[in-house]
Design a protein around this motif. Structure first.
Motif, mmCIF file in Angstrom:
data_model
loop_
_atom_site.group_PDB
_atom_site.id
_atom_site.type_symbol
_atom_site.label_atom_id
_atom_site.label_comp_id
_atom_site.label_asym_id
_atom_site.label_seq_id
_atom_site.Cartn_x
_atom_site.Cartn_y
_atom_site.Cartn_z
ATOM 1 N N ALA A 1 10.042 -9.783 24.814
ATOM 2 C CA ALA A 1 10.236 -10.728 25.913
ATOM 3 C C ALA A 1 11.617 -11.371 25.837
ATOM 4 C CB ALA A 1 9.149 -11.794 25.881
ATOM 5 N N ASP A 2 12.107 -11.659 24.625
ATOM 6 C CA ASP A 2 13.463 -12.194 24.451
ATOM 7 C C ASP A 2 14.498 -11.234 25.023
ATOM 8 O OD1 ASP A 2 12.400 -14.358 23.112
ATOM 9 O OD2 ASP A 2 12.846 -13.580 21.117
ATOM 10 N N TYR A 3 14.331 -9.973 24.679
ATOM 11 C CA TYR A 3 15.288 -8.952 25.116
ATOM 12 C C TYR A 3 15.246 -8.773 26.636
ATOM 13 C CZ TYR A 3 17.686 -4.438 25.404
ATOM 14 O OH TYR A 3 18.554 -3.425 25.736
ATOM 15 N N GLU A 4 14.056 -8.755 27.209
ATOM 16 C CA GLU A 4 13.920 -8.605 28.660
ATOM 17 C C GLU A 4 14.539 -9.789 29.393
ATOM 18 O OE1 GLU A 4 9.761 -8.112 29.246
ATOM 19 O OE2 GLU A 4 9.694 -6.144 28.269
ATOM 20 N N GLN A 5 14.351 -10.988 28.835
ATOM 21 C CA GLN A 5 14.954 -12.168 29.452
ATOM 22 C C GLN A 5 16.473 -12.114 29.362
ATOM 23 O OE1 GLN A 5 13.533 -14.385 31.219
ATOM 24 N NE2 GLN A 5 15.151 -15.923 31.419
ATOM 25 N N LEU A 6 16.990 -11.605 28.249
ATOM 26 C CA LEU A 6 18.438 -11.475 28.075
ATOM 27 C C LEU A 6 19.019 -10.510 29.105
ATOM 28 C CD1 LEU A 6 20.840 -12.298 26.255
ATOM 29 C CD2 LEU A 6 20.315 -10.308 24.824
ATOM 30 N N ILE A 7 18.310 -9.422 29.369
ATOM 31 C CA ILE A 7 18.760 -8.453 30.372
ATOM 32 C C ILE A 7 18.796 -9.097 31.758
ATOM 33 C CG2 ILE A 7 18.125 -6.313 31.557
ATOM 34 C CD1 ILE A 7 16.996 -5.307 28.916
ATOM 35 N N LYS A 8 17.786 -9.893 32.075
ATOM 36 C CA LYS A 8 17.730 -10.564 33.381
ATOM 37 C C LYS A 8 18.899 -11.520 33.576
ATOM 38 C CE LYS A 8 12.690 -10.399 33.930
ATOM 39 N NZ LYS A 8 11.436 -11.208 34.006
ATOM 40 N N LEU A 9 19.304 -12.169 32.488
ATOM 41 C CA LEU A 9 20.375 -13.166 32.572
ATOM 42 C C LEU A 9 21.766 -12.541 32.533
ATOM 43 C CD1 LEU A 9 18.905 -15.911 30.189
ATOM 44 C CD2 LEU A 9 18.940 -15.929 32.689
ATOM 45 N N LEU B 1 21.373 -13.393 19.831
ATOM 46 C CA LEU B 1 20.775 -13.380 18.500
ATOM 47 C C LEU B 1 20.662 -14.811 17.976
ATOM 48 C CD1 LEU B 1 19.816 -11.560 16.085
ATOM 49 C CD2 LEU B 1 22.133 -11.845 15.170
ATOM 50 N N GLY B 2 19.445 -15.307 17.923
ATOM 51 C CA GLY B 2 19.208 -16.658 17.426
ATOM 52 C C GLY B 2 18.470 -16.650 16.097
ATOM 53 N N ASN B 3 18.158 -17.839 15.623
ATOM 54 C CA ASN B 3 17.496 -17.958 14.325
ATOM 55 C C ASN B 3 16.110 -17.313 14.318
ATOM 56 O OD1 ASN B 3 19.594 -19.551 13.033
ATOM 57 N ND2 ASN B 3 18.978 -21.210 14.387
ATOM 58 N N LEU B 4 15.385 -17.437 15.434
ATOM 59 C CA LEU B 4 14.049 -16.853 15.494
ATOM 60 C C LEU B 4 14.103 -15.328 15.456
ATOM 61 C CD1 LEU B 4 12.209 -19.139 18.082
ATOM 62 C CD2 LEU B 4 11.729 -18.929 15.632
ATOM 63 N N GLN B 5 15.091 -14.757 16.144
ATOM 64 C CA GLN B 5 15.214 -13.294 16.128
ATOM 65 C C GLN B 5 15.601 -12.794 14.733
ATOM 66 O OE1 GLN B 5 16.766 -15.192 18.602
ATOM 67 N NE2 GLN B 5 15.175 -14.751 20.114
#
Length: 472
Positions: A78-86, A97-101
């Motif tokens: 979901a993180d990756y899909e949201q990044l693509i949308k943005l 790439l954040g701390n959670l990833q």
């Protein structure tokens, strides 16, 4: 053995109760699933499997891990899909790439026998590539996680480069061991010096197999316990795990487990306070006091003297260190670092303790008597002219001010003597967009916030006066 099995079964029941149907874990019952808490628990389970591989055959544990990993795999997708949308149309997807990833990459690398599903492979590969490119910009905590994740997924070259850079930036002291000056405490989970040191120990043991560096870093970890503290249950668990880590033998792909000699190499300490001699394990005022026995690993022990036992001559203090197991005499002096402190302690009435005005949080507490009128409930302040009576209903009002965003905050409100709470059931609550868990204990009411945004918050809860008298 039967007791151990029973406790293990209880552990699995507790963990299962905290796991949501979607596989995520909550911080407190009734709250939403929390991604960091889920990743933290799954990381802890990976440590358990390293220390005791036999637990991996437990069906309950396998089900817990499978469900949690499914939740985390879906979250990173979901993180990756949201990044693509943005990302702007036609532009290359980059960053994100954040701390959670990073934490996800680290924990996921520990479960090679639980394959990443095909639907998440693209996201995992993307964040792994980002980690390979941007590790130098990350904190020491994140660098250690990235190094371990890459080592376990066959990018040994980058993993070793990270360890080399970490060692070049470390401070090495004969007294304090090996540590990093730029590691500071903060208000977020990834700003934690003890936890950072623990995972750095794991990285140096598993990747470089550097026994000297591992021992030096363990020295710093133990000194934090001796001179300050491991300031939370999380820090204590991570520190204990790190102290059990041993450098793996040739051919092994992960750090080993065991108790290094460093934990057992504690000197015998004798302290002379004037004419009073204090030895570890032999308290002059209570030989059966458990606190008089040296703590395993750190050698910590404590002596307390009442007011009438304290003499002026005790201001002259002599400390003698003796090598473990050796009789007093020539050649018995220990060449080992030790710390100690002598301090006075006194108690103050709670009504004389002033409020703290510095720091990220400020708390203001007020008590009111609630009465009923033709206009409904009326609150009046408590004054010396209107003393309380048994049966009065009180309203506790707490104003909490935060000058910054904070996470995982615990606020504890001590209850006044002679009163009992009316809210006896602990539960998760929502108020003005803020979610928190309210827990009623025997002597205090506790509030737990997984996320506390900057602002001012007001909390109220009722009490009933049950006893008369003058309490302090």
């Amino acid at each position: 053995e039967g007791l151990a099995i029973s406790r293990q079964g209880n552990f699995y029941l507790i963990v299962c109760d905290m796991q949501s149907p979607n596989g995520g874990f909550v911080w407190f019952p009734g709250g939403p699933d929390d991604r960091y808490i889920t990743q933290y628990i799954v990381t802890g389970l990976s440590h358990l499997l390293l220390l005791d591989p036999a637990t991996g055959s437990n069906k309950d544990l396998q089900e817990i891990i499978t469900a949690a990993l499914k939740y985390l795999d879906q979250s990173v997708s979901a993180d990756y899909e949201q990044l693509i949308k943005l990302t702007k149309k036609g532009a290359k997807v980059d960053g994100g790439l954040g701390n959670l990833q990073i934490q996800y990459l680290y924990l996921r690398s520990a479960f090679k026998n639980y394959p990443v599903p095909g639907s998440s492979l693209k996201a995992v590969s993307y964040y792994r590539e980002q980690a390979q490119k941007s590790w130098i910009k990350q904190s020491r905590y994140m660098q250690a996680m990235i190094a371990l994740a890459l080592q376990r997924t066959d990018d040994i070259k980058t993993a070793k480069a990270i360890i080399t850079a970490l060692k070049q930036n470390a401070v090495i002291s004969e007294e304090m061991g090996m540590y990093w000056k730029d590691v500071r405490s903060g208000y977020f989970w990834h700003q934690a010096p003890v936890e950072t040191q623990a995972i750095l120990i794991e990285a140096f043991a598993e990747i470089n197999r550097d026994q000297q560096a591992v021992n030096d870093m363990k020295t710093w970890l133990l000194k934090q316990k001796q001179t300050q503290s491991w300031n939370s249950t999380r820090a204590t668990a991570e520190a204990c795990y790190a102290l059990f880590i041993t450098v793996p033998p040739a051919g092994a792909d992960k750090a080993g487990s065991g108790i290094a000699d460093l934990l057992q190499n504690n000197p015998d300490v004798s302290i002379k306070l004037g004419n009073t001699i204090v030895d570890a394990g032999a308290s002059s005022n209570d030989r059966n006091d458990p606190s008089s026995q040296p703590e395993a690993g750190t050698g910590y022990f404590k002596r307390s003297f009442n007011q009438d036992q304290v003499k002026p001559a005790m201001g002259n203090i002599e400390v003698t260190l003796k090598a473990p197991g050796k009789p007093a005499g020539a050649g018995s002096t220990a060449n080992l670092p030790s710390w100690g402190a002598v301090y006075w302690q006194y108690f103050e009435n709670i009504d004389q303790v002033s409020s703290a005005t510095a720091g990220a949080l400020q708390v203001k507490k007020q008590l009111f008597v609630e009465t009923q009128s033709d206009r409904g409930a009326v609150l009046r302040p408590i004054t010396s002219e209107s003393p309380l009576k048994v049966g009065d209903k009180l309203k506790v009002r707490i104003e909490l001010r935060s000058d910054r965003d904070l996470e995982y905050v615990h606020m504890k409100d001590m209850r006044a003597a002679g009163t009992e709470p009316l809210n006896v059931i602990s539960r998760y609550k929502w108020q003005d967009g803020l979610g928190y868990y309210e827990s009623t204990g025997d002597a205090a009411t506790n509030f737990y916030f997984s996320w506390l945004s900057k602002g001012v918050y007001v909390f109220e809860y009722p009490l009933r006066v049950t006893h008369s008298g003058n309490f302090s």
